[in-house]
Scaffold this active site. Structure first.
Site, PDB file in Angstrom:
ATOM      1  N   LYS A 183       0.752  -1.373   0.033  1.00  0.00           N
ATOM      2  CA  LYS A 183      -0.081   0.090   0.133  1.00  0.00           C
ATOM      3  C   LYS A 183       0.949   1.447  -0.057  1.00  0.00           C
ATOM      4  CE  LYS A 183      -1.831   2.668   3.242  1.00  0.00           C
ATOM      5  NZ  LYS A 183      -1.818   3.788   2.536  1.00  0.00           N
ATOM      6  N   GLU A 235      10.685   1.879   9.805  1.00  0.00           N
ATOM      7  CA  GLU A 235      11.676   2.927   9.647  1.00  0.00           C
ATOM      8  C   GLU A 235      10.702   4.001   9.782  1.00  0.00           C
ATOM      9  OE1 GLU A 235      14.533   2.591   8.642  1.00  0.00           O
ATOM     10  OE2 GLU A 235      14.581   0.354   8.409  1.00  0.00           O
ATOM     11  N   CYS A 254      13.344  12.039   5.522  1.00  0.00           N
ATOM     12  CA  CYS A 254      13.498  11.597   7.015  1.00  0.00           C
ATOM     13  C   CYS A 254      15.057  11.860   7.368  1.00  0.00           C
ATOM     14  CB  CYS A 254      13.103  10.143   7.190  1.00  0.00           C
ATOM     15  SG  CYS A 254      13.704   9.019   6.043  1.00  0.00           S
ATOM     16  N   GLU A 295       9.840  16.317  15.048  1.00  0.00           N
ATOM     17  CA  GLU A 295      10.075  16.238  13.913  1.00  0.00           C
ATOM     18  C   GLU A 295       9.108  17.398  12.872  1.00  0.00           C
ATOM     19  OE1 GLU A 295       8.571  12.778  11.640  1.00  0.00           O
ATOM     20  OE2 GLU A 295      10.626  12.856  10.296  1.00  0.00           O
TER      21      GLU A 295
HETATM   22  P1  NAD Z   1       2.267   8.176   8.125  1.00  0.00           P
HETATM   23  O1  NAD Z   1       2.973   7.305   9.453  1.00  0.00           O
HETATM   24  O2  NAD Z   1       1.113   9.062   8.082  1.00  0.00           O
HETATM   25  O3  NAD Z   1       2.097   7.200   6.821  1.00  0.00           O
HETATM   26  C1  NAD Z   1       2.633   6.126   6.173  1.00  0.00           C
HETATM   27  C2  NAD Z   1       2.090   5.353   5.818  1.00  0.00           C
HETATM   28  O4  NAD Z   1       1.268   4.501   6.710  1.00  0.00           O
HETATM   29  C3  NAD Z   1       0.808   5.637   4.699  1.00  0.00           C
HETATM   30  O5  NAD Z   1       0.918   4.615   3.559  1.00  0.00           O
HETATM   31  C4  NAD Z   1      -0.246   5.681   5.625  1.00  0.00           C
HETATM   32  O6  NAD Z   1      -1.527   5.386   4.565  1.00  0.00           O
HETATM   33  C5  NAD Z   1      -0.214   4.184   6.364  1.00  0.00           C
HETATM   34  N1  NAD Z   1      -0.912   4.146   7.583  1.00  0.00           N
HETATM   35  C6  NAD Z   1      -1.197   5.354   8.540  1.00  0.00           C
HETATM   36  N2  NAD Z   1      -1.879   4.716   9.625  1.00  0.00           N
HETATM   37  C7  NAD Z   1      -2.050   3.577   9.516  1.00  0.00           C
HETATM   38  C8  NAD Z   1      -2.246   2.337  10.251  1.00  0.00           C
HETATM   39  N3  NAD Z   1      -3.226   2.699  11.563  1.00  0.00           N
HETATM   40  N4  NAD Z   1      -1.901   1.125   9.825  1.00  0.00           N
HETATM   41  C9  NAD Z   1      -1.504   0.821   8.651  1.00  0.00           C
HETATM   42  N5  NAD Z   1      -0.898   1.760   7.935  1.00  0.00           N
HETATM   43  C10 NAD Z   1      -1.334   3.040   8.338  1.00  0.00           C
HETATM   44  O7  NAD Z   1       3.503   8.838   7.380  1.00  0.00           O
HETATM   45  P2  NAD Z   1       3.663   9.905   6.132  1.00  0.00           P
HETATM   46  O8  NAD Z   1       3.089  11.090   6.782  1.00  0.00           O
HETATM   47  O9  NAD Z   1       2.979   9.127   5.162  1.00  0.00           O
HETATM   48  O10 NAD Z   1       5.097   9.980   6.056  1.00  0.00           O
HETATM   49  C11 NAD Z   1       5.992  11.035   6.869  1.00  0.00           C
HETATM   50  C12 NAD Z   1       6.936  10.282   8.003  1.00  0.00           C
HETATM   51  O11 NAD Z   1       7.570   9.074   7.356  1.00  0.00           O
HETATM   52  C13 NAD Z   1       7.968  11.297   8.538  1.00  0.00           C
HETATM   53  O12 NAD Z   1       7.649  10.820   9.931  1.00  0.00           O
HETATM   54  C14 NAD Z   1       9.109  10.727   8.140  1.00  0.00           C
HETATM   55  O13 NAD Z   1      10.150  10.949   8.914  1.00  0.00           O
HETATM   56  C15 NAD Z   1       8.900   9.148   8.049  1.00  0.00           C
HETATM   57  N6  NAD Z   1       9.693   8.422   7.137  1.00  0.00           N
HETATM   58  C16 NAD Z   1      10.854   7.765   7.467  1.00  0.00           C
HETATM   59  C17 NAD Z   1      11.842   7.253   6.825  1.00  0.00           C
HETATM   60  C18 NAD Z   1      12.835   6.244   7.065  1.00  0.00           C
HETATM   61  O14 NAD Z   1      13.454   5.744   6.278  1.00  0.00           O
HETATM   62  N7  NAD Z   1      12.867   6.054   8.319  1.00  0.00           N
HETATM   63  C19 NAD Z   1      11.571   7.656   5.266  1.00  0.00           C
HETATM   64  C20 NAD Z   1      10.676   8.416   4.767  1.00  0.00           C
HETATM   65  C21 NAD Z   1       9.597   8.911   5.638  1.00  0.00           C
END
Ligand code: NAD
Length: 479
Positions: A173, A248, A282, A383
């Site tokens: 997804k 991650e 990130c 963040e």
């Molecule tokens: P998010 O956690 O809101 O969403 C990430 C994904 O998880 C999306 O596909 C979302 O639909 C899904 N999701 C949300 N709630 C869920 C649930 N209850 N169950 C399962 N899936 C669910 O994050 P975002 O806003 O899309 O991305 C930004 C964040 O990602 C920032 O905190 C950033 O630091 C982090 N990030 C980390 C890395 C890394 O490698 N560590 C890389 C890129 C981004």
């Protein structure tokens, strides 16, 4: 343009007919719809993945490798189309998607297509017991991959490619904010001859579709990239089912600048590490610490350069900063400017939403530099994940180490110095999964990638990813 789920090699609308609007961040308008898939759609994907698994897991490594490399080649052939789609969905400049996101997505498939042919397991001869142990590395079965919106195809494929290479079938997804390139990838998978059901892509909200993947009792492993709070929630849901988890998560990475660094190189790279991809990586160095002897000079030079970064429409070549990915995200980032002011921070440049001529409803924001009075203020601890960096001076190594480590996150750290002993000392002590010295974001796909503390659990990259997507079985033979 409306997109569909990709299940069992076919394009399908969501069963319950739930749809979500897809926004173009560059002008704030809806430009398509995406499925908001339900539990039933995920179940369908699971049934397809389960029935594809026995054959795919027994497919030779040469054949799996051939298909993955074919996908990589097709991505390269369609570079322009993918880069434009990524930019339209995410707001990032087209040139950036063309230079980084899509080439890296292609590299992910090529890398893991090759890596699987070199993946080996160990054997241990039990001397004196007339026995030999060997390790079988077997694919897990049906696995789930969930990715965020900041580097959409780049991170989506970073999970899917090793999962497929290792012989699993996958339910994936992408973020509902940026689903388009994942949809286009489904078309390429068909063309590359990936057997039906091996990869299933379901679209929708995290709280519906994502949650259904995580809750599914027979999806045995979840590879997730996203926010720390979401990661914690997923861990809670998955724990009673004993799923394998790779998380991650967020970061608040220090960028530590000593006076003995190569100044021009450092300055140039620091502008990039602060604002690349609108600061929505990130790994961006969002907390800049500068040795006091060069602090005033750095502050002047840095702010001068940041002010020249051109905010503009993503399709324009000259644009350095495109639009932020969504309205709610823009609002969140802007709210931190208010918080900074309340905390006594000084906005050295930027800080405001701006209108780009002809695209006044787009989600544009000026690149922002905030001088903070203390490393403990909220803008220095939480963040923000946008075009906002903090700066402050430090007096010595011990002091900056303490400040660098005094956050809940531990993803990456950047160090600028030409002192080798200091490099070694600090690399040992910085609490982060990745340390860059005199560079930033230089990635070698063989290296372990991931964070510590609230930045995550587990490592991706190279054989680490192939280990995650396999179960190790010890076989002991007495002879
Ligand atoms: P998010 O956690 O809101 O969403 C990430 C994904 O998880 C999306 O596909 C979302 O639909 C899904 N999701 C949300 N709630 C869920 C649930 N209850 N169950 C399962 N899936 C669910 O994050 P975002 O806003 O899309 O991305 C930004 C964040 O990602 C920032 O905190 C950033 O630091 C982090 N990030 C980390 C890395 C890394 O490698 N560590 C890389 C890129 C981004």
């Amino acid at each position: 343009m409306n997109i569909q789920n990709y299940i069992n090699g076919k394009f399908m609308p969501p069963i319950a007919n739930g749809w979500l609007d897809n926004y173009n961040p560059a002008n704030g308008e809806v430009y398509g719809q995406i499925p908001n898939s339900s539990k039933e759609d995920v179940e369908n994907a699971y049934i397809a993945a389960k029935s594809a698994f026995p054959t795919w897991s027994q497919t030779t490594l040469e054949e799996r490798s051939r298909v993955l490399i074919k996908i990589s080649e097709l991505l390269e052939e369609n570079l322009q189309q993918f880069a434009e789609a990524e930019s339209l969905d995410n707001g990032k400049p087209v040139w950036l998607a063309k230079a980084i996101d899509i080439p890296r997505a292609a590299s992910n498939f090529r890398f893991f297509g090759n890596a699987i042919t070199q993946f080996a397991s160990e054997s241990h001869e039990s001397i004196g017991h007339d026995a030999i142990n060997y390790t079988l590395r077997q694919p897990i079965g049906v696995v789930g991959c969930i990715s965020p919106w900041n580097l959409p195809l780049y991170l989506f494929t970073w999970k899917i490619a090793p999962a497929l290479a290792a012989g699993n079938s996958v339910i994936a997804k992408p973020s509902e904010v940026t689903p388009m390139t994942a949809f286009l990838l489904s078309e390429i998978c068909l063309e590359a001859g990936l057997p039906k059901g091996v990869l299933n892509i379901v679209h929708g909200l995290g709280t519906t579709t994502g949650q259904a993947i995580v809750e599914h009792p027979d999806i045995k492993a979840i590879s997730f990239t996203g926010g720390t709070a979401t990661g914690a929630h997923i861990a809670k849901v998955a724990a009673p089912m004993f799923k394998k988890l790779s998380l991650e998560l967020g970061g608040k990475n220090p960028n530590i600048i000593f006076a003995d660094s190569d100044y021009e190189d450092m300055l140039e790279t620091t502008v990039r590490s602060s604002f690349a991809n609108q600061g929505q990586i990130c790994l961006c160095g969002s907390r800049i610490f500068v040795e006091v002897s060069i602090y005033e000079k750095f502050k002047t030079d840095f702010v001068k350069k940041v002010k020249t970064l051109r905010v503009g429409h993503p399709s324009e070549e000259k644009t350095k900063i495109g639009a932020l990915a969504s309205k709610s995200h823009l609002e969140k980032v802007l709210s931190y400017v208010d918080i900074a002011e309340q905390e006594g921070g000084k906005i050295l440049c930027g800080g405001k939403r701006i209108g780009v001529l002809g695209y006044e409803n787009g989600y544009y924001m000026e690149p922002t530099v905030i001088e903070v009075p203390s490393d403990e203020c909220r803008v220095n601890q939480e963040e923000i994940f946008g075009p906002v960096v903090t700066i402050m001076p430090f007096n010595n190594e011990d002091e900056v180490l303490q400040m660098a480590n005094k956050v809940k996150y531990g993803l990456s750290a950047t160090l600028w110095t030409n002192d080798l002993k200091r490099t070694m000392r600090m690399s040992n002590q910085l609490q982060a999964g990745i340390i860059w010295v005199n560079t930033w974001m230089m990635r070698d796909l063989r290296t372990p990638f991931g964070g510590i503390k609230a930045s995550g659990v587990g490592r991706e990259g190279g054989f680490e990813a192939l280990r995650f997507f396999t179960e190790a079985k010890n076989v002991c033979i007495k002879y």
